[in-house]
Design an enzyme around this catalytic site. Structure first.
Site, PDB file in Angstrom:
ATOM      1  N   GLU B  46       0.425  -1.023  -0.082  1.00  0.00           N
ATOM      2  CA  GLU B  46       0.270   0.256  -0.215  1.00  0.00           C
ATOM      3  C   GLU B  46       1.119   1.705  -0.029  1.00  0.00           C
ATOM      4  O   GLU B  46       2.133   1.375   1.103  1.00  0.00           O
ATOM      5  CB  GLU B  46      -1.065   0.199   1.413  1.00  0.00           C
ATOM      6  CG  GLU B  46      -1.700   0.981   1.151  1.00  0.00           C
ATOM      7  CD  GLU B  46      -2.850   1.280   2.874  1.00  0.00           C
ATOM      8  OE1 GLU B  46      -2.119   0.111   3.463  1.00  0.00           O
ATOM      9  OE2 GLU B  46      -3.616   1.883   2.822  1.00  0.00           O
ATOM     10  N   LYS B 119     -10.390   2.886  -1.201  1.00  0.00           N
ATOM     11  CA  LYS B 119     -10.981   2.018   0.326  1.00  0.00           C
ATOM     12  C   LYS B 119     -12.070   2.334   0.130  1.00  0.00           C
ATOM     13  O   LYS B 119     -12.251   3.852   1.276  1.00  0.00           O
ATOM     14  CB  LYS B 119      -9.426   2.284   1.141  1.00  0.00           C
ATOM     15  CG  LYS B 119      -9.139   1.924   2.192  1.00  0.00           C
ATOM     16  CD  LYS B 119      -7.940   1.695   2.706  1.00  0.00           C
ATOM     17  CE  LYS B 119      -7.117   1.206   3.816  1.00  0.00           C
ATOM     18  NZ  LYS B 119      -6.091   1.679   4.652  1.00  0.00           N
ATOM     19  N   CYS B 156      -5.879  -2.792   2.228  1.00  0.00           N
ATOM     20  CA  CYS B 156      -5.094  -2.654   3.860  1.00  0.00           C
ATOM     21  C   CYS B 156      -6.601  -3.142   4.623  1.00  0.00           C
ATOM     22  O   CYS B 156      -6.902  -4.118   5.193  1.00  0.00           O
ATOM     23  CB  CYS B 156      -4.277  -1.974   4.717  1.00  0.00           C
ATOM     24  SG  CYS B 156      -3.510  -1.866   6.021  1.00  0.00           S
TER      25      CYS B 156
END
Lengths: 284, 284
Positions: B46, B119, B156
């Site tokens: 990331e 995200k 993540c």
């Protein structure tokens, strides 16, 4: 009901057969030992009053089912819980008019009925012909308040579904309990599901920051060998107790429910969920 | 697009710092090595173009963000993918007018843009102050068809949410890929999240019968040490490849996508789901 800080949880694992009286004697003996070791809540295997009959599709097996208010295994279990002063989810083959369910009845410390859950996810495959016997449960996912903590109950195949674990945690469960009957695959001898089985539930533990327990049977029944491996993990998926693949016995551990609640808040998963993005999970 | 039978998947793990050029050089070098080893799809950590800046809340860090069409890291990554002939999800700090996102852009074998994912789940805690920087993503969960298979992308913190993994699998993913930046907890030195981190994703693998990969960074940055441990697991959660807690390098494995599809059908999880019982998961 106030939220208790800890729970003494017991799990029982043993071999079972076709003789109901012998099964109840064996399971009840181990429950009594767990209670002697301080267990307040005791988890036993799925459908422990008989052999795992869904291994075969046989009309004669429907005679094993009873209405809950006259189910011999439930009546005996209620007496036992009252005598031991424990709470226990009891797994039963239930008949309700023309319907048959794989049902869990939660029995309280005075032998009273605390509630009922009907297995939602029904497997079907060689050795696990449950769709022949059980109507998919219509109770929805349910969490039961007890003096020892809030119990989130699933049954066996439910343990593979993250939606069930999430729904139970959202509903306030302190711990997830899964009575189980799982072992070898009669038509796929090379497939060992033991590790994936544990991983799925360790995943639920981590993702929901909640302790999880499963109680399985051991021993051979016709073409199957049940692999035991009953366990209790904490809210990080770390093993607190387990039994081997062939051992009969019990384990009792203290779950730190207050610690789990605090960690559940601090991880932030329930703060950061995005329910508005989860619509596809509920599409028919 | 027909469904490929297998995928050569690479993961890259390395230390990163404040110098963007050095980071790109290092990551691209490892991507080239992975491509040389036959990888068609390559997963990198990331926000690999910088240090993990969300460790601190600093206004100056917003200058690291760029609109996608002029993002220097994306432009360089597109050139590289075209040169190597690989597909790669590239993790970027995106600026879109007044909005800032933690964004993944999927780059194709000709350097073309295959799509964008923002995200969805944004963490917030000591060392992971992402809510200061990133607006929660508004793209929803997305699966991208490529010549090498259908990629389900998360970033993540998404990796801890079973809903994301399920939504991606329901949308037809062949594999789940998570660029990651995770390590020690600066204010809780005794908390090691490495095992729970792996368990959550192994759980997704089992529950969705799908291979899963995560690529993390290593090394110390200010108060944090990133623990690497990047891995690829198969559809039963069995480890196919991994890197250590401090190793820099790459791994390439062949995923048997046809086998995973067949097992996904035979397990029956997607046959036995009960969407009508999952309503609480989408409640605001």
């Amino acid at each position: 009901m106030s939220s208790p800080k800890s729970m003494r949880l017991g799990i029982v694992q043993c071999a079972l057969g076709d003789t109901t009286a012998a099964n109840l004697l064996r399971v009840f003996e181990l429950m009594a030992s767990a209670a002697e070791s301080g267990a307040s809540v005791i988890l036993t295997p799925e459908l422990f009053d008989g052999s795992y009959f869904p291994q075969h599709e046989r009309e004669s097996n429907f005679a094993r089912a009873h209405p809950l208010d006259e189910h011999p295994t439930l009546l005996a279990s209620r007496e036992l819980c009252a005598r031991l002063g424990v709470v226990a989810p009891i797994s039963l083959f239930e008949r309700d008019g023309p319907h048959y369910y794989n049902t869990l009845v939660l029995v309280g410390v005075a032998g009273e009925l605390l509630g009922t859950y009907r297995k939602s996810h029904i497997p079907d495959g060689p050795g696990y012909e449950e769709k022949f016997y059980f109507r998919p449960g219509n109770s929805g996912f349910r969490v039961f308040q007890t003096p020892f903590g809030a119990l989130g109950l699933g049954v066996c195949w439910d343990q593979w579904f993250p939606e069930c674990a999430r729904a139970l945690t959202l509903a306030g469960a302190d711990v997830l309990l899964y009575p189980t009957a799982i072992g070898t695959e009669p038509e796929e001898p090379e497939l060992n599901t033991r590790d994936p089985w544990r991983r799925a539930m360790q995943g639920h533990a981590v993702s929901n920051v909640i302790p999880v327990a499963a109680a399985n049977r051991v021993g051979e029944e016709d073409a199957m060998r049940f692999y035991g491996s009953s366990f209790i993990v904490d809210q990080r998926g770390d093993e607190l107790a387990s039994l081997s693949e062939d051992e009969e016995g019990f384990r009792v551990v203290t779950l730190d429910l207050a610690r789990a609640r605090s960690e559940r808040a601090a991880w932030g998963f329930f703060r950061d969920r995005r329910p508005e993005l989860y619509g596809s999970l509920t599409e028919p």
